[in-house]
Design a protein around this motif. Structure first.
Motif, PDB file in Angstrom:
ATOM      1  N   TYR A  76      18.676  15.421 -11.743  1.00  0.00           N
ATOM      2  CA  TYR A  76      19.110  15.352 -13.132  1.00  0.00           C
ATOM      3  C   TYR A  76      20.625  15.230 -13.163  1.00  0.00           C
ATOM      4  N   GLU A  77      21.138  14.877 -14.315  1.00  0.00           N
ATOM      5  CA  GLU A  77      22.577  14.675 -14.464  1.00  0.00           C
ATOM      6  C   GLU A  77      23.195  15.804 -15.273  1.00  0.00           C
ATOM      7  N   ILE A  78      24.396  16.182 -14.881  1.00  0.00           N
ATOM      8  CA  ILE A  78      25.234  17.055 -15.703  1.00  0.00           C
ATOM      9  C   ILE A  78      26.281  16.143 -16.317  1.00  0.00           C
ATOM     10  N   PRO A  79      26.362  16.098 -17.660  1.00  0.00           N
ATOM     11  CA  PRO A  79      27.342  15.203 -18.290  1.00  0.00           C
ATOM     12  C   PRO A  79      28.763  15.522 -17.826  1.00  0.00           C
ATOM     13  N   TRP A  80      29.620  14.559 -17.949  1.00  0.00           N
ATOM     14  CA  TRP A  80      31.000  14.678 -17.509  1.00  0.00           C
ATOM     15  C   TRP A  80      31.748  15.789 -18.236  1.00  0.00           C
ATOM     16  N   THR A  81      32.764  16.255 -17.573  1.00  0.00           N
ATOM     17  CA  THR A  81      33.698  17.191 -18.195  1.00  0.00           C
ATOM     18  C   THR A  81      35.113  16.694 -17.935  1.00  0.00           C
ATOM     19  N   TYR A  82      35.708  17.040 -16.834  1.00  0.00           N
ATOM     20  CA  TYR A  82      37.121  16.756 -16.599  1.00  0.00           C
ATOM     21  C   TYR A  82      37.428  15.336 -16.138  1.00  0.00           C
ATOM     22  N   ASP A  83      36.495  14.662 -15.479  1.00  0.00           N
ATOM     23  CA  ASP A  83      36.819  13.346 -14.908  1.00  0.00           C
ATOM     24  C   ASP A  83      36.058  12.192 -15.555  1.00  0.00           C
ATOM     25  N   LEU A  84      35.355  12.455 -16.632  1.00  0.00           N
ATOM     26  CA  LEU A  84      34.603  11.461 -17.378  1.00  0.00           C
ATOM     27  C   LEU A  84      33.468  10.837 -16.565  1.00  0.00           C
ATOM     28  N   LYS A  85      33.019  11.531 -15.519  1.00  0.00           N
ATOM     29  CA  LYS A  85      31.919  11.059 -14.680  1.00  0.00           C
ATOM     30  C   LYS A  85      30.861  12.157 -14.579  1.00  0.00           C
ATOM     31  N   PRO A  86      29.588  11.787 -14.626  1.00  0.00           N
ATOM     32  CA  PRO A  86      28.555  12.808 -14.477  1.00  0.00           C
ATOM     33  C   PRO A  86      28.455  13.296 -13.030  1.00  0.00           C
ATOM     34  N   VAL A  87      27.836  14.452 -12.867  1.00  0.00           N
ATOM     35  CA  VAL A  87      27.481  14.971 -11.551  1.00  0.00           C
ATOM     36  C   VAL A  87      25.977  14.794 -11.423  1.00  0.00           C
ATOM     37  N   LEU A  88      25.530  14.264 -10.302  1.00  0.00           N
ATOM     38  CA  LEU A  88      24.103  14.122 -10.058  1.00  0.00           C
ATOM     39  C   LEU A  88      23.640  15.331  -9.252  1.00  0.00           C
ATOM     40  N   VAL A  89      22.679  16.056  -9.796  1.00  0.00           N
ATOM     41  CA  VAL A  89      22.146  17.243  -9.132  1.00  0.00           C
ATOM     42  C   VAL A  89      20.822  16.873  -8.484  1.00  0.00           C
ATOM     43  N   GLU A 113      21.688   8.277  -3.568  1.00  0.00           N
ATOM     44  CA  GLU A 113      23.056   7.747  -3.510  1.00  0.00           C
ATOM     45  C   GLU A 113      23.189   6.475  -4.351  1.00  0.00           C
ATOM     46  N   LYS A 114      22.214   5.591  -4.276  1.00  0.00           N
ATOM     47  CA  LYS A 114      22.239   4.374  -5.099  1.00  0.00           C
ATOM     48  C   LYS A 114      22.250   4.735  -6.581  1.00  0.00           C
ATOM     49  N   HIS A 115      21.423   5.700  -6.959  1.00  0.00           N
ATOM     50  CA  HIS A 115      21.366   6.121  -8.358  1.00  0.00           C
ATOM     51  C   HIS A 115      22.718   6.711  -8.792  1.00  0.00           C
ATOM     52  N   ALA A 116      23.330   7.502  -7.934  1.00  0.00           N
ATOM     53  CA  ALA A 116      24.646   8.082  -8.259  1.00  0.00           C
ATOM     54  C   ALA A 116      25.675   6.985  -8.510  1.00  0.00           C
ATOM     55  N   LEU A 117      25.639   5.940  -7.704  1.00  0.00           N
ATOM     56  CA  LEU A 117      26.549   4.814  -7.919  1.00  0.00           C
ATOM     57  C   LEU A 117      26.256   4.110  -9.240  1.00  0.00           C
ATOM     58  N   GLU A 118      24.966   3.938  -9.552  1.00  0.00           N
ATOM     59  CA  GLU A 118      24.576   3.273 -10.797  1.00  0.00           C
ATOM     60  C   GLU A 118      25.072   4.013 -12.037  1.00  0.00           C
ATOM     61  N   ILE A 119      25.073   5.335 -11.990  1.00  0.00           N
ATOM     62  CA  ILE A 119      25.504   6.113 -13.156  1.00  0.00           C
ATOM     63  C   ILE A 119      26.972   6.506 -13.075  1.00  0.00           C
TER      64      ILE A 119
END
Length: 162
Positions: A76-89, A113-119
């Protein structure tokens, strides 16, 4: 002539409705392995309702070998906070015992990893049981590293709805 057995080909894809029974079975196997089966409450309808609706709360990649689902990567994703990028958990990475060391875990992580790049994720994070030495070795082999800056904390009491 070679007598060396050939490992079955692993394919990875997002889950679909027909995979739910197999996913739940693997989730139960993981719950037994990680010693929380007594608290395990997930049902097939929970997976459908929360993973296949128009705004899913999580995603699942499945690893298949010879047409059988042998592994899952729940994320799942945690929406961005400080860097405007989500964290993939990566909430759960699990490969059935009979399919370990045949490439399913690596294939699932490659898809993560591919999914993390996509988002456009800034990083991928996950937790590992302290005594799961095999998992830690696997993660090191694929380039993972322990986070030395942060500690895992939790509330000691149970939060219960009244």
């Amino acid at each position: 002539m070679s007598l060396t057995p050939v490992a079955p080909k692993v394919s990875v894809r997002p889950f679909k409705r027909g995979d739910v029974t197999d996913i739940l079975s693997l989730m139960r196997e993981l719950a037994v392995y990680e010693r929380y089966i007594d608290q395990f409450r997930v049902t097939e309808s929970d997976i459908i309702e929360n993973g296949l609706n128009s705004s899913p709360r999580f995603g699942v990649f499945v690893a298949e070998m010879d047409g059988d689902i042998v592994g899952i990567a729940v994320h799942y994703e945690i929406p961005w906070t400080y860097d405007l990028k989500p964290v993939l958990v990566l909430k759960e990475l699990f490969v059935s015992k009979h399919a370990r060391a045949l490439g399913a875990g690596k294939a699932l992580l490659t898809q993560i990893e591919k999914h993390a790049l996509e988002i456009n994720a800034s990083r991928i994070v996950w937790t590992v049981l302290r005594d799961n030495v095999a998992a830690k070795q696997f993660y090191v082999e694929v380039g993972g590293q322990q986070d030395t800056a942060w500690e895992l904390w939790e509330f000691v009491h149970s939060i219960k709805a009244e």
